[in-house]
Each structure stands twice: as structure tokens, then as C-alpha cells.
Design a protein around this motif. Sequence first.
Motif, PDB file in Angstrom:
ATOM      1  N   VAL A  67      40.762  44.964  40.261  1.00  0.00           N
ATOM      2  CA  VAL A  67      41.842  44.612  39.348  1.00  0.00           C
ATOM      3  C   VAL A  67      42.186  45.888  38.581  1.00  0.00           C
ATOM      4  O   VAL A  67      41.360  46.419  37.841  1.00  0.00           O
ATOM      5  CB  VAL A  67      41.427  43.471  38.390  1.00  0.00           C
ATOM      6  CG1 VAL A  67      42.538  43.155  37.416  1.00  0.00           C
ATOM      7  CG2 VAL A  67      41.037  42.236  39.187  1.00  0.00           C
ATOM      8  N   GLU A 108      45.347  39.264  34.705  1.00  0.00           N
ATOM      9  CA  GLU A 108      46.503  39.497  35.576  1.00  0.00           C
ATOM     10  C   GLU A 108      47.573  38.429  35.359  1.00  0.00           C
ATOM     11  O   GLU A 108      48.769  38.726  35.287  1.00  0.00           O
ATOM     12  CB  GLU A 108      46.060  39.501  37.039  1.00  0.00           C
ATOM     13  CG  GLU A 108      47.166  39.766  38.018  1.00  0.00           C
ATOM     14  CD  GLU A 108      46.691  39.769  39.459  1.00  0.00           C
ATOM     15  OE1 GLU A 108      47.456  40.261  40.312  1.00  0.00           O
ATOM     16  OE2 GLU A 108      45.572  39.290  39.762  1.00  0.00           O
ATOM     17  N   ARG A 156      45.740  43.124  41.340  1.00  0.00           N
ATOM     18  CA  ARG A 156      44.576  43.295  42.209  1.00  0.00           C
ATOM     19  C   ARG A 156      44.988  44.125  43.423  1.00  0.00           C
ATOM     20  O   ARG A 156      45.949  43.806  44.100  1.00  0.00           O
ATOM     21  CB  ARG A 156      44.057  41.937  42.679  1.00  0.00           C
ATOM     22  CG  ARG A 156      42.880  42.049  43.652  1.00  0.00           C
ATOM     23  CD  ARG A 156      42.341  40.713  44.068  1.00  0.00           C
ATOM     24  NE  ARG A 156      42.009  39.896  42.925  1.00  0.00           N
ATOM     25  CZ  ARG A 156      40.909  40.045  42.162  1.00  0.00           C
ATOM     26  NH1 ARG A 156      40.048  40.994  42.450  1.00  0.00           N
ATOM     27  NH2 ARG A 156      40.705  39.268  41.129  1.00  0.00           N
TER      28      ARG A 156
END
Length: 157
Positions: A84, A67, A77
Motif C-alpha cells: 500500500v 486507501e 495498492r
Amino acid sequence: MHYGFSFDPSRCSGCMACVTACMDENDIPGNCTSFRRVVKLEQGAYPVAKVAFTTLACFQCDPAPCESVCPEGAIRRDEVSGIVEVDEDLCIACLSCAMVCPYGAPRFFPGEKMKKCDFCRDRVAHGMEPACVRVCTTRALGYATLDELNRKQGEKP
């Protein structure tokens, strides 16, 4: 209400049903790697050799390295589930996520954007277990909220 998998290695037979179910549920081509893998672990030598298996999928890291490196913000998320997720419309298939993931979770199939385990989000939304958990005949794989998993872990002798 973040979710997670549980795994009891003493119950896993290495049958690969979880891998096959994952591939089927996610329409993964037979020549590609599933979101879930089974790893054979060998210890010792004859005559006291031992074999065990473990099954791995995305660990839904917190914080998730994939991420933080995504230049387009395609990986986020979900605040409710903790999963995720990948927004394939934003993904530019730069492979940054694959380079930083310590577990090899991101998958790039020919001609497609990044994909990864999302706990079979659509199945779970309809009250069903993830496909890999559903087919695990030895019940080595489980799925629940992190609170439930932690509570169950505390109950073990």
C-alpha cells in the motif's frame, strides 16, 4: 507476488535496532515516530512475571481502510507487490487515513505529507532486505512473499 513481514516473538529482545534502522533509512527526524514500533508486553506479577516484545509496522491491509477513505486517491495498492503506497504529490494531509488505520501506521511529519512503511521499496528493488529486517540480530523479523511465508508457517512443528 505480494510481500509481507514475518515475526517470531520468541526471538525478539526488544533492542529497538529495527526502529533505529527504519528511522535512518527513511530520514525520520529524531523527534518523530518511526514507521516501525516495538511494544513491550508484560504479563503476570512477581515472582512469575514475563516480558515479551512485538514489533509493528503497516500491516498492508487488504482491503486497506486508508486507501478507501483517501479523498484524493493518494493511497493505492501496488498490484505486483501488494504494498500500500502513498503518492505524496496527491496527498493533501487531511489525516483521514490516520483516523481509520487500526494500527496507527500513517505518519505525518512537520511540514510533510503522509508517509508510511513501504517495505523499504527502493532497497527491495535492488535485491536487499528492508532495513529493519537487515539489522535484526536475533532474526525475529523476516521478509518474503506471502506464499513463502505461508509455506514456512506450514513447515513449523
